[in-house]
Enzyme design. Structure first.
Site, PDB file in Angstrom:
ATOM      1  N   ARG A  91       0.827  -1.210   0.000  1.00 17.60           N
ATOM      2  CA  ARG A  91       0.000   0.000   0.000  1.00 17.60           C
ATOM      3  C   ARG A  91       0.864   1.264   0.000  1.00 17.60           C
ATOM      4  O   ARG A  91       0.542   2.254  -0.655  1.00 17.60           O
ATOM      5  CB  ARG A  91      -0.910   0.018   1.230  1.00 17.60           C
ATOM      6  CG  ARG A  91      -1.938  -1.077   1.295  1.00 17.60           C
ATOM      7  CD  ARG A  91      -2.847  -0.911   2.507  1.00 17.60           C
ATOM      8  NE  ARG A  91      -3.782   0.182   2.294  1.00 17.60           N
ATOM      9  CZ  ARG A  91      -4.993   0.044   1.770  1.00 17.60           C
ATOM     10  NH1 ARG A  91      -5.423  -1.149   1.387  1.00 17.60           N
ATOM     11  NH2 ARG A  91      -5.781   1.081   1.623  1.00 17.60           N
ATOM     12  N   TYR A  94      -0.091 -13.225  -0.122  1.00 21.78           N
ATOM     13  CA  TYR A  94       0.360 -12.961  -1.488  1.00 21.78           C
ATOM     14  C   TYR A  94       1.664 -12.165  -1.451  1.00 21.78           C
ATOM     15  O   TYR A  94       1.954 -11.462  -0.483  1.00 21.78           O
ATOM     16  CB  TYR A  94      -0.699 -12.229  -2.309  1.00 21.78           C
ATOM     17  CG  TYR A  94      -1.244 -10.954  -1.704  1.00 21.78           C
ATOM     18  CD1 TYR A  94      -0.566  -9.733  -1.819  1.00 21.78           C
ATOM     19  CD2 TYR A  94      -2.461 -10.960  -1.029  1.00 21.78           C
ATOM     20  CE1 TYR A  94      -1.078  -8.571  -1.285  1.00 21.78           C
ATOM     21  CE2 TYR A  94      -2.983  -9.801  -0.487  1.00 21.78           C
ATOM     22  CZ  TYR A  94      -2.293  -8.609  -0.616  1.00 21.78           C
ATOM     23  OH  TYR A  94      -2.810  -7.459  -0.076  1.00 21.78           O
TER      24      TYR A  94
END
Length: 395
Positions: A108, A217
């Site tokens: 992010r 992930y």
């Protein structure tokens, strides 16, 4: 009258930054204010589906994203307790050909840094951090006003509230409150070298089961793996939602104690110094009053099960800029057209995110059996149930 500002965006997260860049590219001067001392993102990983990548690519951010992102080969669903593979979604060539974009995962902070750099480089965008908004008002005329904690006031041609789940701007159009789901998440990153050899570095893995799930992930070019463990707290009660007395680290360990070996090993690597209670709100049928409108989580906060929170905010930003351009910057008309296009879609995503979470977590005898049977029947390149979300828009 205070400082004059053409378009003011409250909130310097991914949605606010994307909106600032989209508006600037459409020819509007925009000022973004952020409450935190610096622009930054909490959390670790983020998933960007083709519907969001389409917007970011149009903003010429594709090469910057490619430098830090990972493109998983598959999305693999497994059972959290048995480890049995339930279904696989092929994210390779067939997926890209169908939707025109890949499925992308990244940090992010990396995404926000890219957006921040693009905003700073654009002459029509100005940025200001450390500004706490205490009041937003539509002046029912040629401006809206925003007052800050230090007493300063901005008079704005238009205000976009991208101020998140606990949005102060939303109070202008709704008297609702965020709804706690009773679920809590623990998140963190793990160096790729710390994972067992059985971990597939190029897949996104989702283990689902009764009252819990785990997602893993790769991010940062595969150097790190993002992990999120979510469970329904047995201690949760609405009256203690704001406390730290539920969803604790010992509950985390308890919920995943009977999980598959890979799941237990992954949970053991999670830090437990911070927890994230899971909230959303019910859809509303209006985001706008006069020259003030909402965007992203301020407008449509959703549970994370479709991985669409940031994606829908990015879609909002493109749509808002497009309608402002079409209406020559006339905010009331543009805002009406924007929400008319966006509310039906985001409300559907909000509702289906809740339902998808129930399908993942049900502990009864019927729904999990039906789910697993349907999963087993689908082919890896069967994208029928994804088309509504990922395909190119028709506008």
């Amino acid at each position: 009258m205070g400082v004059r500002v053409p378009f003011l965006i409250i909130g310097g997260g991914i949605g606010g930054m994307t909106a600032g860049l989209c508006l600037a590219r459409a020819g509007f001067d925009v000022h973004v204010v952020e409450q935190a001392p610096e622009f930054g993102e909490l959390g670790a990983g983020i998933q960007l589906a083709p519907n969001a990548l389409r917007v970011l690519t149009a903003l010429d951010l594709g090469p910057d994203l490619a430098a830090v992102a990972v493109y998983p080969r598959n999305l693999v669903f497994l059972h959290a307790d048995t480890g049995r593979r339930l279904t696989t979604v092929d994210l390779g060539d067939a997926f890209r050909a169908r939707y025109g974009q890949p499925y992308t995962v990244l940090h992010r902070g990396d995404l926000l840094d890219i957006l921040l750099a693009a905003c700073r480089a654009h002459e029509r965008v100005t940025l200001e951090s450390g500004r706490e908004v205490v009041e937003v008002r539509d002046a029912e005329g040629e401006s809206a006003t925003v007052r800050f904690a230090d007493g300063e006031t901005y008079a704005c041609e238009a205000v976009i509230g991208a101020d998140g789940l606990w949005s102060r701007t939303r109070a202008l159009v709704a008297d609702d409150a965020p709804l706690c789901s009773g679920y809590v998440a623990y998140r963190g990153t793990v160096p790729a070298g710390d994972l067992p050899d059985s971990a597939r570095p190029d897949d996104e893995l989702i283990w689902i089961g009764p009252g819990k799930h785990l997602v893993r992930y790769p991010i940062r070019r595969g150097e790190l793996h993002n992990q999120v463990a979510v469970f329904r707290s047995r201690r949760y009660r609405p009256e203690i939602a704001a406390s730290d007395d539920w969803g604790t680290a010992d509950e985390l360990r308890e919920h995943f104690a009977d999980g598959a070996e890979q799941v237990r090993a992954a949970v053991a690597l999670l830090g437990t110094h911070r927890r994230w209670p899971m909230y959303d709100r019910a859809p509303i049928d209006n985001w706008t009053t006069g020259r003030v409108t909402l965007l992203g989580d301020a407008a449509h906060p959703m549970l994370q099960y479709l991985a669409q929170g940031a994606c829908q905010a990015i879609e909002d930003a493109e749509c808002l800029a497009r309608h402002l351009a079409a209406h020559d910057g006339k905010a009331p008309a543009a805002f009406a057209a924007y929400q008319a296009e966006r509310i039906p879609r985001t409300a559907t995503v909000q509702r289906l995110a809740r339902a998808w979470g129930e399908v993942w977590h049900d502990d009864g005898p019927v729904i999990p059996a039906l789910r697993d049977r349907l999963f087993a029947r689908r082919a890896p390149d069967d994208y029928t149930d994804l088309d509504w979300l990922y395909q190119r828009p028709t506008h």
